[in-house]
Design an enzyme around this catalytic site. Structure first.
Site, PDB file in Angstrom:
ATOM      1  N   SER A  57      64.272 -77.867  78.211  1.00  0.00           N
ATOM      2  CA  SER A  57      64.137 -76.861  77.164  1.00  0.00           C
ATOM      3  C   SER A  57      64.723 -75.515  77.623  1.00  0.00           C
ATOM      4  CB  SER A  57      62.670 -76.756  76.737  1.00  0.00           C
ATOM      5  OG  SER A  57      62.530 -76.004  75.562  1.00  0.00           O
ATOM      6  N   ASP A 100      63.932 -83.547  67.074  1.00  0.00           N
ATOM      7  CA  ASP A 100      63.801 -82.262  67.762  1.00  0.00           C
ATOM      8  C   ASP A 100      64.747 -81.256  67.128  1.00  0.00           C
ATOM      9  OD1 ASP A 100      63.553 -80.174  69.596  1.00  0.00           O
ATOM     10  OD2 ASP A 100      64.439 -81.266  71.277  1.00  0.00           O
ATOM     11  N   HIS A 128      60.427 -82.958  71.001  1.00  0.00           N
ATOM     12  CA  HIS A 128      60.632 -81.965  72.048  1.00  0.00           C
ATOM     13  C   HIS A 128      59.470 -81.970  73.047  1.00  0.00           C
ATOM     14  CE1 HIS A 128      62.746 -78.400  73.512  1.00  0.00           C
ATOM     15  NE2 HIS A 128      61.553 -77.930  73.833  1.00  0.00           N
TER      16      HIS A 128
END
Length: 325
Positions: free
Chosen positions: A172, A267, A297
């Site tokens: 991320s 996501d 995610h």
């Protein structure tokens, strides 16, 4: 939560359980009043995620240390797995950056993932506890990460690390920092050759204008609204957000080391990774990209609960062994 036949059943059960835990003690809504709720939001997010870091592999050594960087001291966590050759062997190392929108999470919330990588790859994992935004906005965390890599390249032997075998990785926002640090080091330290980039469901373009941003805007964990807020907190000025070191999809990607991109299907950031894989190939970068069907995610931290998370870590371990061997 939207009814969507694409959900991986284990992923769906895990997500529902996490949502139920969050509802029992909600995370304060920083999208409504960031200044008022940020500290409480960090504390609640940490408490919600810490149980996911429990268990997993025991290491030969796990310790916290402080590195003296040019920007000042920085705390890091070092994991060394049990390997043939024993405790004193100089190990290749992955500098790995935790996710959390540059705003929250920590080396504690991601500790099981770090140890899983170390075990799967037979390498050390060094996890910087980089400064969070908005108190330390772009490019402070980025410069810290680059400083850690420089320190390992110059002084890694004193930590039992092989300074010639370094990979950068992250998930991320951590993937954003890893890629941006590789771009920065390419310009500032041309003699420092990274062995690879391990990038999981990263955010690479502050414009947030993709099909996946629209399709998964609500109901799949990370929302489009929160991702846009994270960008504003990380890089408050729009001009800064458009820097190639903040939005790496705007960068010249030539000369980067080989990369493994792991992508969650459901996501908002899916298309960032798919676009990055295409841009890397166009730039002549060796890239392996894999989409994990039915995942959302942050799925990597569902190890032991979602088979796709265990599969992704195993794949990363094989790839790291090839890159660091």
């Amino acid at each position: 939560m939207p009814q969507d036949s694409r959900w991986d059943p284990e992923m769906l059960r895990f997500t529902r359980a996490m949502e139920a835990a969050a509802l029992s003690d909600p995370i304060p809504d920083i999208t409504r009043d960031t200044a008022r709720h940020l500290a409480a939001g960090r504390a609640r997010t940490e408490a919600l995620n810490l149980p996911l870091a429990a268990g997993g592999h025991a290491m030969a050594e796990s310790r916290d240390l402080r590195l003296d960087l040019s920007s000042g001291p920085l705390s890091c966590r070092l994991h060394r797995p049990h390997v043939e050759g024993g405790r004193g062997a100089a190990l290749p190392v992955m500098v790995n950056l935790h996710g959390g929108g540059w705003v929250w999470n920590s080396v504690d919330t991601h500790d099981r993932l770090f140890r899983a990588y170390a075990q799967a790859a037979g390498c050390a994992v060094l996890a910087p506890d980089y400064a969070l935004s908005p108190e330390a906005a772009f490019p402070i965390a980025l410069e810290q990460v680059a400083g850690v890599v420089r320190h390992v390249a110059a002084h890694g032997a004193s930590l039992g690390l092989d300074p010639a075998r370094i990979v950068l990785g992250g998930d991320s926002a951590g993937a954003n920092l890893a890629l941006a640090a590789a771009l920065l080091l390419r310009e500032t330290d041309p003699g420092l050759a990274l062995r690879g980039l391990l990038l999981a469901y990263g955010c690479y373009d502050a414009r947030c204008d993709t099909e996946s941003q629209r399709e998964f805007a609500e109901g799949f964990g990370l929302t489009r609204e929160r991702m846009a807020l994270f960008w504003r907190l990380y890089a408050p000025e729009e001009e800064a957000r458009m820097s190639p070191l903040a939005s790496p999809l705007l960068a010249d990607l030539r000369g980067l080391p080989p990369a493994l991109l792991q992508v969650a299907e459901l996501d908002v950031l899916r298309d960032d990774s798919l676009a990055l894989a295409g841009r890397m190939r166009e730039a002549g970068v060796e890239v392996l990209s894999r989409l994990f069907p039915g995942t959302v995610h942050g799925f990597l931290r569902a190890q032991g609960r979602v088979g796709a998370a265990d599969e992704a870590v195993a794949e990363a371990g094989r790839w790291l062994r090839e890159r660091l061997g």
